[in-house]
Enzyme design. Sequence first.
Site, mmCIF file in Angstrom:
data_model
loop_
_atom_site.group_PDB
_atom_site.id
_atom_site.type_symbol
_atom_site.label_atom_id
_atom_site.label_comp_id
_atom_site.label_asym_id
_atom_site.label_seq_id
_atom_site.Cartn_x
_atom_site.Cartn_y
_atom_site.Cartn_z
ATOM 1 N N ASP A 21 34.961 5.006 26.968
ATOM 2 C CA ASP A 21 34.795 6.267 26.231
ATOM 3 C C ASP A 21 33.320 6.675 26.156
ATOM 4 O O ASP A 21 32.428 5.824 26.144
ATOM 5 C CB ASP A 21 35.370 6.094 24.814
ATOM 6 C CG ASP A 21 35.631 7.438 24.133
ATOM 7 O OD1 ASP A 21 35.590 8.479 24.811
ATOM 8 O OD2 ASP A 21 35.880 7.427 22.912
ATOM 9 N N HIS A 38 31.733 12.264 33.667
ATOM 10 C CA HIS A 38 32.847 11.531 34.286
ATOM 11 C C HIS A 38 32.417 10.924 35.625
ATOM 12 O O HIS A 38 32.812 9.815 35.970
ATOM 13 C CB HIS A 38 34.057 12.453 34.483
ATOM 14 C CG HIS A 38 34.638 12.945 33.186
ATOM 15 N ND1 HIS A 38 34.864 12.096 32.128
ATOM 16 C CD2 HIS A 38 35.029 14.173 32.768
ATOM 17 C CE1 HIS A 38 35.385 12.795 31.110
ATOM 18 N NE2 HIS A 38 35.474 14.057 31.474
ATOM 19 N N LEU A 133 41.261 -10.674 41.850
ATOM 20 C CA LEU A 133 41.117 -9.888 40.620
ATOM 21 C C LEU A 133 42.271 -8.893 40.554
ATOM 22 O O LEU A 133 42.509 -8.146 41.507
ATOM 23 C CB LEU A 133 39.787 -9.120 40.636
ATOM 24 C CG LEU A 133 39.653 -8.002 39.579
ATOM 25 C CD1 LEU A 133 39.653 -8.586 38.160
ATOM 26 C CD2 LEU A 133 38.376 -7.192 39.806
HETATM 27 C C1 IPE Z 1 40.607 7.355 25.011
HETATM 28 O O1 IPE Z 1 39.505 8.171 24.835
HETATM 29 C C2 IPE Z 1 41.179 7.543 26.379
HETATM 30 C C3 IPE Z 1 40.357 7.051 27.490
HETATM 31 C C4 IPE Z 1 39.236 6.412 27.399
HETATM 32 C C5 IPE Z 1 40.898 7.294 28.786
HETATM 33 P P1 IPE Z 1 39.612 9.607 24.145
HETATM 34 O O2 IPE Z 1 38.249 10.165 24.144
HETATM 35 O O3 IPE Z 1 40.659 10.401 24.817
HETATM 36 O O4 IPE Z 1 40.118 9.255 22.681
HETATM 37 P P2 IPE Z 1 39.927 10.015 21.307
HETATM 38 O O5 IPE Z 1 40.400 11.421 21.526
HETATM 39 O O6 IPE Z 1 38.491 9.966 20.960
HETATM 40 O O7 IPE Z 1 40.753 9.251 20.335
HETATM 41 C C1 IPE Z 2 36.108 9.042 28.354
HETATM 42 O O1 IPE Z 2 35.071 9.866 28.008
HETATM 43 C C2 IPE Z 2 36.831 9.494 29.602
HETATM 44 C C3 IPE Z 2 38.179 10.020 29.374
HETATM 45 C C4 IPE Z 2 38.804 10.063 28.236
HETATM 46 C C5 IPE Z 2 38.868 10.559 30.524
HETATM 47 P P1 IPE Z 2 35.283 11.184 27.146
HETATM 48 O O2 IPE Z 2 35.510 12.313 28.093
HETATM 49 O O3 IPE Z 2 36.340 10.992 26.137
HETATM 50 O O4 IPE Z 2 33.869 11.328 26.469
HETATM 51 P P2 IPE Z 2 33.560 11.825 24.998
HETATM 52 O O5 IPE Z 2 34.383 10.987 24.056
HETATM 53 O O6 IPE Z 2 33.952 13.262 24.931
HETATM 54 O O7 IPE Z 2 32.098 11.614 24.829
HETATM 55 MG MG MG Z 3 36.315 10.338 24.215
#
Ligand code: IPE
Ligand code: IPE
Ligand code: MG
Length: 248
Positions: A21, A38, A133
């Site tokens: 995240d 990303h 792995l």
């Molecule tokens: C969780 O992250 C999903 C992934 C890392 C793929 P999110 O960014 O979607 O989760 P919330 O919305 O903060 O709970």
């Molecule tokens: C995690 O990073 C990737 C996915 C959930 C696909 P985020 O896109 O949730 O990044 P933040 O939480 O907005 O910083």
């Molecule tokens: Mg996120």
Amino acid sequence: MIEIEEVKARGLPHHVAIIMDGNGRWAEQRGLVRTAGHQAGTQAAERLIRFVGRQLGLKYLTLFAFSVENWNRPPAEVDFLMDLLERFIAEKLQEFIGEGVHLCVSGDMKGLPVRVQETIARAMGETAKNDRLNLNIALNYGSRQEILGACQMIARAVQLGELDLEMLDSDVFSKFLYTKDIPDPDLVIRTSGEMRLSNFLLWQAAYSELYFTDTLWPDFAPEELLDAIASYQERDRRFGAVAEGNVV
Ligand code: IPE
Ligand code: IPE
Ligand code: MG
């Protein structure tokens, strides 16, 4: 900072699962668009997979890449993520084959664009015999949906007389989950400072150790995985019992 040899000598967890995240915030901090985050996050994943496979020698690594709730993001971001995931798997396939990485996916495959499904099916087929792995990508994954799906399959199997309800226990239930071939995670890591599971491995993480770090996913370096594992190694996993030596 802990050395890799020391971490290995203390005994590695079998399975580490990571909620990757913070890509969006990483980009925002740099004045970039979210998709740039990303892109950078994919590089961090690439770096970590190499480290885990070539140097560390973990057997199971799960990476949460896209949740069922992530469809609620703007279509352009969703499209970008799907393209990125597909390209990542296609481009890494030869490396995975060469390095003994077995790719599997946890999630609702049928809900993915057909071309993504095809690339995944090919990669899973071509790496099926590898066992160095096991890289499990949680993609279009939602833990509640997974559990509900298992309940439906079980109900159907009972109705058809294929399963005796009396035989249903945790082990049997686990065999109806996406993760049926994978041990429960010993350690679940979440980056970016959020302290929640966000519908990730709710059944499987019943007794996992949790590790939270403020580091945003694109900045998560292999050394930090060593720190997380070192922290795990210092924990006392009691599973509801009493620690040895504390018996009254
Ligand atoms: C969780 O992250 C999903 C992934 C890392 C793929 P999110 O960014 O979607 O989760 P919330 O919305 O903060 O709970
Ligand atoms: C995690 O990073 C990737 C996915 C959930 C696909 P985020 O896109 O949730 O990044 P933040 O939480 O907005 O910083
Ligand atoms: Mg996120």
